[in-house]
Scaffold this motif. Sequence first.
Motif, short mmCIF file in Angstrom:
data_model
loop_
_atom_site.label_atom_id
_atom_site.label_comp_id
_atom_site.label_asym_id
_atom_site.label_seq_id
_atom_site.Cartn_x
_atom_site.Cartn_y
_atom_site.Cartn_z
N GLU A 3 -3.86 4.40 -4.15
CA GLU A 3 -4.98 4.09 -3.80
C GLU A 3 -5.84 4.15 -4.77
O GLU A 3 -7.02 3.49 -4.84
CB GLU A 3 -5.09 4.83 -2.18
CG GLU A 3 -4.24 4.45 -1.50
CD GLU A 3 -5.19 5.77 -0.61
OE1 GLU A 3 -6.54 6.17 0.02
OE2 GLU A 3 -4.08 6.10 0.42
N SER A 4 -6.05 5.27 -5.71
CA SER A 4 -7.27 5.19 -6.69
C SER A 4 -6.55 4.53 -7.86
O SER A 4 -5.71 5.47 -8.42
CB SER A 4 -7.36 6.89 -7.21
OG SER A 4 -5.89 7.15 -7.82
N ASP A 5 -7.60 4.63 -8.94
CA ASP A 5 -7.31 4.23 -10.02
C ASP A 5 -7.28 5.01 -11.07
O ASP A 5 -5.74 5.08 -11.72
CB ASP A 5 -8.90 3.31 -10.59
CG ASP A 5 -9.25 2.65 -10.20
OD1 ASP A 5 -8.39 1.16 -9.85
OD2 ASP A 5 -9.79 1.27 -10.46
N THR A 6 -7.46 6.27 -11.15
CA THR A 6 -7.18 7.57 -11.28
C THR A 6 -5.32 7.50 -12.00
O THR A 6 -5.00 7.38 -12.59
CB THR A 6 -7.86 8.24 -10.93
OG1 THR A 6 -9.18 8.54 -11.83
CG2 THR A 6 -7.26 9.24 -11.99
N ALA A 7 -4.69 7.78 -10.61
CA ALA A 7 -4.02 7.45 -10.04
C ALA A 7 -2.57 6.70 -10.89
O ALA A 7 -1.35 6.45 -11.23
CB ALA A 7 -3.56 7.78 -8.77
N ILE A 24 -12.69 8.22 -15.87
CA ILE A 24 -12.19 8.85 -15.38
C ILE A 24 -11.32 10.02 -16.73
O ILE A 24 -10.87 8.93 -17.60
CB ILE A 24 -10.62 7.70 -15.32
CG1 ILE A 24 -11.25 6.51 -13.83
CG2 ILE A 24 -9.57 8.00 -14.78
CD1 ILE A 24 -10.77 5.49 -13.93
N THR A 73 1.16 -0.56 -0.36
CA THR A 73 0.16 0.13 -0.35
C THR A 73 0.45 1.09 -0.39
O THR A 73 0.66 2.18 -0.88
CB THR A 73 -0.89 0.02 0.95
OG1 THR A 73 -0.46 -0.32 2.37
CG2 THR A 73 -1.70 -0.91 1.46
N ARG A 103 -5.29 -5.10 -9.08
CA ARG A 103 -6.26 -3.71 -9.47
C ARG A 103 -6.25 -3.82 -10.77
O ARG A 103 -6.62 -3.66 -11.83
CB ARG A 103 -4.56 -2.93 -9.15
CG ARG A 103 -4.54 -2.49 -7.71
CD ARG A 103 -5.78 -2.32 -6.60
NE ARG A 103 -5.76 -0.98 -7.77
CZ ARG A 103 -5.62 0.28 -7.11
NH1 ARG A 103 -4.70 0.15 -6.34
NH2 ARG A 103 -5.67 1.09 -7.77
#
Length: 131
Positions: free
Chosen positions: A12-16, A92, A7, A59
């Motif tokens: 954490e985000s899909d966008t990142a 996104i 982690t 992911r």
Amino acid sequence: MSSRRATHFVPESDTALIVELDEMSTPVTVDEVADKLIAPADPPVETWAAVHEQLHQDRLPALDASNDIVFDESQGVVERPPQARSGTQNGIAMASAVSRTPPITASGVVLTVLSLAVLGAAIFVVLTVVV
């Protein structure tokens, strides 16, 4: 324990995560993605393995299911389709290199030409006074 280590490195985000993938020249392997995410920290191999596992098992399959990437689980290869790079995919919003630059407008061209004319005149005056 291994997921906790991951982690710190996996966004954490899909966008990142998609932004990270867009910065790479796809197709890439999950190994290459894991390398990029942990660099330059150089953590223990167990941490790298935890990052790789989280990407490969959770992911990347989720991003593939949402059509944001193409992930071949058997080969461990991630691809970012060109049409997804510059548009919006499943809510996104992604910025391409082209959209980061402002569009050329008529007023921008006029200001540039005027600036060059003023600069040229200033150089002419300096050269005339000095010589």
